[in-house]
Design a protein around this motif. Structure first.
Motif, mmCIF file in Angstrom:
data_model
loop_
_atom_site.group_PDB
_atom_site.id
_atom_site.type_symbol
_atom_site.label_atom_id
_atom_site.label_comp_id
_atom_site.label_asym_id
_atom_site.label_seq_id
_atom_site.Cartn_x
_atom_site.Cartn_y
_atom_site.Cartn_z
ATOM 1 N N GLY A 49 0.817 -1.209 0.000
ATOM 2 C CA GLY A 49 0.000 0.000 0.000
ATOM 3 C C GLY A 49 0.850 1.257 0.000
ATOM 4 N N TYR A 50 1.906 1.257 0.807
ATOM 5 C CA TYR A 50 2.842 2.386 0.843
ATOM 6 C C TYR A 50 3.490 2.580 -0.518
ATOM 7 C CZ TYR A 50 6.869 5.160 2.517
ATOM 8 O OH TYR A 50 7.834 6.122 2.706
ATOM 9 N N TYR A 51 3.873 1.483 -1.135
ATOM 10 C CA TYR A 51 4.483 1.529 -2.473
ATOM 11 C C TYR A 51 3.539 2.179 -3.479
ATOM 12 C CZ TYR A 51 6.608 -0.429 -6.764
ATOM 13 O OH TYR A 51 7.180 -0.599 -7.997
ATOM 14 N N GLN A 52 2.272 1.781 -3.445
ATOM 15 C CA GLN A 52 1.296 2.341 -4.383
ATOM 16 C C GLN A 52 1.060 3.827 -4.119
ATOM 17 O OE1 GLN A 52 0.114 0.856 -7.099
ATOM 18 N NE2 GLN A 52 1.405 -0.891 -6.530
ATOM 19 N N VAL A 53 1.046 4.221 -2.849
ATOM 20 C CA VAL A 53 0.879 5.642 -2.516
ATOM 21 C C VAL A 53 2.078 6.444 -3.020
ATOM 22 C CG1 VAL A 53 0.764 7.312 -0.615
ATOM 23 C CG2 VAL A 53 -0.649 5.247 -0.553
ATOM 24 N N LEU A 54 3.279 5.893 -2.893
ATOM 25 C CA LEU A 54 4.470 6.576 -3.413
ATOM 26 C C LEU A 54 4.386 6.740 -4.931
ATOM 27 C CD1 LEU A 54 7.417 4.988 -1.384
ATOM 28 C CD2 LEU A 54 6.540 7.310 -1.204
ATOM 29 N N ILE A 55 3.903 5.722 -5.621
ATOM 30 C CA ILE A 55 3.749 5.815 -7.073
ATOM 31 C C ILE A 55 2.759 6.927 -7.435
ATOM 32 C CG2 ILE A 55 2.881 4.616 -9.129
ATOM 33 C CD1 ILE A 55 3.947 2.007 -7.890
ATOM 34 N N GLU A 56 1.665 6.982 -6.709
ATOM 35 C CA GLU A 56 0.598 7.935 -7.028
ATOM 36 C C GLU A 56 0.886 9.347 -6.513
ATOM 37 O OE1 GLU A 56 -2.959 6.282 -5.399
ATOM 38 O OE2 GLU A 56 -2.758 4.396 -6.515
ATOM 39 N N LYS A 57 1.451 9.450 -5.323
ATOM 40 C CA LYS A 57 1.582 10.748 -4.657
ATOM 41 C C LYS A 57 3.013 11.256 -4.560
ATOM 42 C CE LYS A 57 -2.857 10.601 -3.430
ATOM 43 N NZ LYS A 57 -3.871 11.511 -4.004
ATOM 44 N N GLY A 58 3.998 10.375 -4.724
ATOM 45 C CA GLY A 58 5.384 10.764 -4.537
ATOM 46 C C GLY A 58 5.751 10.787 -3.064
ATOM 47 N N PHE A 59 7.034 10.941 -2.793
ATOM 48 C CA PHE A 59 7.505 10.965 -1.406
ATOM 49 C C PHE A 59 6.946 12.160 -0.652
ATOM 50 C CE2 PHE A 59 10.511 8.013 -3.172
ATOM 51 C CZ PHE A 59 10.809 7.161 -2.120
ATOM 52 N N GLU A 60 6.869 13.292 -1.341
ATOM 53 C CA GLU A 60 6.395 14.508 -0.675
ATOM 54 C C GLU A 60 4.907 14.446 -0.369
ATOM 55 O OE1 GLU A 60 5.764 14.872 -5.002
ATOM 56 O OE2 GLU A 60 7.458 14.257 -3.742
ATOM 57 N N GLY A 61 4.173 13.598 -1.064
ATOM 58 C CA GLY A 61 2.727 13.529 -0.862
ATOM 59 C C GLY A 61 2.271 12.316 -0.081
ATOM 60 N N SER A 62 3.208 11.540 0.434
ATOM 61 C CA SER A 62 2.833 10.334 1.177
ATOM 62 C C SER A 62 2.856 10.605 2.677
ATOM 63 C CB SER A 62 3.781 9.181 0.842
ATOM 64 O OG SER A 62 5.072 9.437 1.347
ATOM 65 N N SER A 63 2.018 9.907 3.374
ATOM 66 C CA SER A 63 1.975 9.993 4.836
ATOM 67 C C SER A 63 1.325 8.721 5.351
ATOM 68 C CB SER A 63 1.164 11.209 5.296
ATOM 69 O OG SER A 63 -0.205 11.050 4.931
ATOM 70 N N ILE A 64 1.485 8.468 6.630
ATOM 71 C CA ILE A 64 0.852 7.292 7.213
ATOM 72 C C ILE A 64 -0.659 7.390 7.069
ATOM 73 C CG2 ILE A 64 0.365 6.138 9.413
ATOM 74 C CD1 ILE A 64 3.298 6.466 10.123
ATOM 75 N N GLY A 65 -1.188 8.594 7.205
ATOM 76 C CA GLY A 65 -2.628 8.790 7.038
ATOM 77 C C GLY A 65 -3.101 8.442 5.635
ATOM 78 N N LYS A 66 -2.342 8.831 4.624
ATOM 79 C CA LYS A 66 -2.734 8.537 3.241
ATOM 80 C C LYS A 66 -2.579 7.057 2.911
ATOM 81 C CE LYS A 66 -2.083 13.132 1.339
ATOM 82 N NZ LYS A 66 -1.341 14.005 0.406
ATOM 83 N N ILE A 67 -1.563 6.433 3.515
ATOM 84 C CA ILE A 67 -1.412 4.988 3.329
ATOM 85 C C ILE A 67 -2.610 4.273 3.937
ATOM 86 C CG2 ILE A 67 0.015 2.971 3.859
ATOM 87 C CD1 ILE A 67 2.395 5.021 4.093
#
Length: 202
Positions: free
Chosen positions: A19-37
Motif C-alpha cells: 500500500g505504501y508503495y502504491q501511494v508513493l507511485i501515485e503521490k510521490g515521497f512529498e505527498g505520502s503519509s501514514i494517514g494517506k497509506i
C-alpha cells in the motif's frame, strides 16, 4: 494466540508495504503519509504504527521489499537453457527489457536514490543491491568468456558498464526518448553492448 498474531503480522505487513508503495507511485515521497497509506488501504493509521512503530521503519522495510523485487532471482534463472549462447542472449534480452527495468517503479526507485545522498542507511542498502547485481553479471561474464561467447579481459569492468548503462535507460526514457517506445533505445543499447562484449572493448 502467538501463532495467530504471527500469521496476522505476516499477512498485514506485506499488505501495508504494498500500500505504501502504491501511494508513493501515485503521490510521490512529498505527498505520502501514514494517514494517506491508511486511507488507501481503508484501515486505521494506528494499525500501521502497531506494526512499524514509525514512518522510518516503514520506509526501511519498503526498501527491503523493493530490493527483493529488484533482485527478482526467479527472472534471472536461466538454468533451463542448456545452450550457453542462448543463455547469454536471454540474459541480455532480459536486462535491457521494459519488464526488467520496470520491476520497481522508476519514480520510487529514483526517489530512494535521491534519499541515499542524505541517509547512510538507504545508501548502504542500495549500494548492496547494485553490487549484488554487478557481481551476478561479473560471474556470468566469467562463464561466457571461458566459453568463447564474449571476449573480455576485465569482467568486473564489463559488469560495471552494463549495470550503469542499464540504469541509464530510465533516464533516457524519462528525458530523451521524444515519445518513442522504451524498447527503441533499449534495443540499440543492447546491440552496442553485445558488440563491445564480443570485440574485446573491456
Amino acid at each position: 494466540m502467538a501463532n495467530r498474531k504471527n500469521r496476522s503480522a505476516e499477512t498485514r505487513k506485506p499488505e501495508i508495504l504494498e500500500g505504501y508503495y502504491q501511494v508513493l507511485i501515485e503521490k510521490g515521497f512529498e505527498g505520502s503519509s501514514i494517514g494517506k497509506i491508511a486511507q488507501h488501504l481503508n484501515i486505521h493509521s494506528t494499525l500501521i504504527l502497531h506494526y512499524f512503530k514509525n514512518k522510518d521503519n516503514l520506509q526501511r522495510e519498503l526498501i527491503e521489499l523493493l530490493i527483493s523485487k529488484y533482485k527478482a532471482e526467479h527472472m534471472l534463472n536461466f538454468n533451463s537453457i542448456e545452450d550457453r549462447t542462448r543463455r547469454f542472449d536471454a540474459l541480455m534480452d532480459l536486462i535491457f527489457s521494459f519488464k526488467w527495468n520496470r520491476t520497481v517503479d522508476p519514480g520510487v526507485h529514483f526517489g530512494f536514490y535521491y534519499k541515499s545522498f542524505r541517509d547512510e542507511g538507504i545508501r548502504k542498502d542500495l549500494n548492496d543491491m547494485f553490487r549484488w547485481f554487478r557481481d551476478y553479471l561479473n560471474d556470468a561474464f566469467i562463464v561466457f568468456n571461458k566459453d568463447g561467447i564474449i571476449n573480455v579481459t576485465d569482467e568486473h569492468k564489463a559488469a560495471d558498464y552494463v549495470l550503469t548503462l542499464m540504469e541509464g535507460l530510465e533516464f533516457h526514457a524519462h528525458f530523451l526518448n521524444e515519445g518513442k517506445p522504451f524498447e527503441d533505445f533499449a534495443d540499440t543499447a543492447k546491440t552496442a553492448t553485445i558488440a563491445m562484449l564480443k570485440n574485446g572493448t573491456f
